[in-house]
Design an enzyme around this catalytic site. Structure first.
Site, short mmCIF file in Angstrom:
data_model
loop_
_atom_site.label_atom_id
_atom_site.label_comp_id
_atom_site.label_asym_id
_atom_site.label_seq_id
_atom_site.Cartn_x
_atom_site.Cartn_y
_atom_site.Cartn_z
CD GLU A 250 -40.08 53.93 42.56
OE1 GLU A 250 -39.48 52.76 42.41
OE2 GLU A 250 -39.52 54.64 43.18
CG ASP A 251 -37.63 48.71 40.79
OD1 ASP A 251 -38.04 49.75 41.72
OD2 ASP A 251 -36.28 48.59 41.37
CG ASP B 210 -41.18 45.86 51.35
OD1 ASP B 210 -41.61 45.65 51.59
OD2 ASP B 210 -39.62 45.54 51.77
CG PHE C 214 -35.49 39.99 47.92
CD1 PHE C 214 -35.00 41.18 48.67
CD2 PHE C 214 -34.23 39.22 47.56
CE1 PHE C 214 -34.87 41.37 48.31
CE2 PHE C 214 -33.53 40.10 47.15
CZ PHE C 214 -33.74 41.42 46.96
NE ARG D 285 -28.96 45.59 39.06
CZ ARG D 285 -29.37 46.12 39.94
NH1 ARG D 285 -31.24 46.49 40.28
NH2 ARG D 285 -28.79 46.87 41.15
P1 5GP Z 1 -39.25 50.46 50.02
O1 5GP Z 1 -38.26 52.60 50.82
O2 5GP Z 1 -40.41 51.39 49.11
O3 5GP Z 1 -39.20 49.68 51.57
O4 5GP Z 1 -37.83 49.95 49.02
C1 5GP Z 1 -38.03 50.39 47.83
C2 5GP Z 1 -36.94 49.81 47.19
O5 5GP Z 1 -36.36 48.79 47.35
C3 5GP Z 1 -37.08 49.43 45.56
O6 5GP Z 1 -36.61 49.90 44.73
C4 5GP Z 1 -35.96 47.98 46.15
O7 5GP Z 1 -34.71 48.67 45.01
C5 5GP Z 1 -35.88 47.70 47.16
N1 5GP Z 1 -36.87 46.19 47.18
C6 5GP Z 1 -38.04 46.30 47.91
N2 5GP Z 1 -38.59 44.68 47.46
C7 5GP Z 1 -37.85 44.30 46.57
C8 5GP Z 1 -37.57 42.79 46.55
O8 5GP Z 1 -38.07 41.77 47.22
N3 5GP Z 1 -36.98 42.29 45.40
C9 5GP Z 1 -35.34 43.41 45.22
N4 5GP Z 1 -34.70 43.26 44.17
N5 5GP Z 1 -35.46 44.67 46.14
C10 5GP Z 1 -36.80 45.12 46.63
#
Ligand code: 5GP
Length: 195
Positions: free
Chosen positions: A113-114, A117, A166, A179
C-alpha cells in the site's frame, strides 16, 4: 511520528507548487531497503514466489522500488478500486475497477500500500482477498496517518508515520498530478484554491 521537516525542495517539475518536503528521496530509498530486508527474511523459506499485490495507481512507485530491493523472488499483480467518497476522504464503500488476473488461493500474498488514512479501503481489501483463500495475507504500507490507529489494522510493516496532512509525490497525486515527484511533500495552499 515522523517530524514535519522542511527539507530543501529540489529543483524539478512542479517545484513551484511544493510547500515542504516531508520525506526526501534518500530517506525513501533507505527505508524501503529496510522494509524489503524484513520481508525477505520473513518469506525466505516459504514455497513458491511471494505475490505482491498493489493497488493502482498510488502504490506503483513504491511497489517497483520495493520489489527491486527484495532478495527473494516475487511476482506482481495489480488491482484498481474506486472508493465512493469525495476527493480527499474515503467512505469504505469500494468497487473493483480491475481485479487480479490470477487465482491467489494457496499463495503467500503481500499487499503493498502507498498510504493508509482511515484504513477503510484496506479493511475492505483484506476481507475481499482473504475470502480467496491465500496461504497467507499480510500488508505493508509506505505511509500511515494517525487516524488509522482507530481502524485496528494489523500491518506487517510501515515505512513512515506522517502527520495528518494531504501529501503528494512518489506515486501519490492531487487530481492526477504530482505522482512523479521523487519525494513525499505537501502542496502550497494556493494550488488547491486555483484548482
Ligand atoms: P483510506 O481508505 O485509508 O482512508 O484511504 C486510502 C486512500 O486514500 C489511499 O490509497 C490514497 O489513494 C488516498 N489518500 C489518503 N490520504 C492521502 C494523501 O495524503 N494524499 C493522497 N494523494 N492520497 C491520499
Amino acid at each position: 511520528m515522523h517530524d514535519k521537516k522542511n527539507y530543501d525542495v529540489p529543483a524539478g517539475v512542479h517545484t513551484a507548487d511544493v510547500e515542504a518536503v516531508l520525506i526526501s528521496a534518500e530517506q525513501l530509498s533507505q527505508r524501503i531497503q529496510e522494509m524489503a530486508d524484513k520481508v525477505s527474511e520473513k518469506y525466505k523459506d516459504v514455497p513458491g514466489e511471494l505475490l505482491l499485490v498493489g493497488v493502482l495507481k498510488g502504490a506503483v512507485f513504491f511497489m517497483t522500488d520495493f520489489a527491486r530491493a527484495l532478495s527473494i523472488p516475487s511476482t506482481m499483480e495489480f488491482m484498481a478500486v474506486s472508493s465512493y467518497g469525495n476527493a480527499t476522504t474515503s467512505s469504505g464503500v469500494v468497487r473493483i475497477l480491475k481485479d487480479l488476473d490470477i487465482d491467489i488461493s494457496d499463495r503467500h500474498v503481500l499487499i503493498v500500500e502507498d498510504i493508509i488514512d482511515s484504513g477503510l479501503t484496506l479493511s475492505w481489501l483484506l476481507e475481499n482477498l482473504s475470502s480467496r483463500n491465500p496461504a497467507s495475507l499480510e500488508v505493508i504500507s509506505l505511509l500511515r496517518k494517525p487516524e488509522v490507529q482507530a481502524a485496528k489494522i494489523d500491518l506487517f510493516d510501515v515505512g513512515f508515520d506522517i502527520p495528518n496532512a494531504f501529501v503528494v509525490g512518489y506515486g501519490l497525486d492531487y487530481a492526477e498530478r504530482y505522482r512523479s515527484l521523487p519525494y513525499v511533500g505537501t502542496l502550497k495552499p494556493e494550488v488547491y484554491q486555483n484548482h
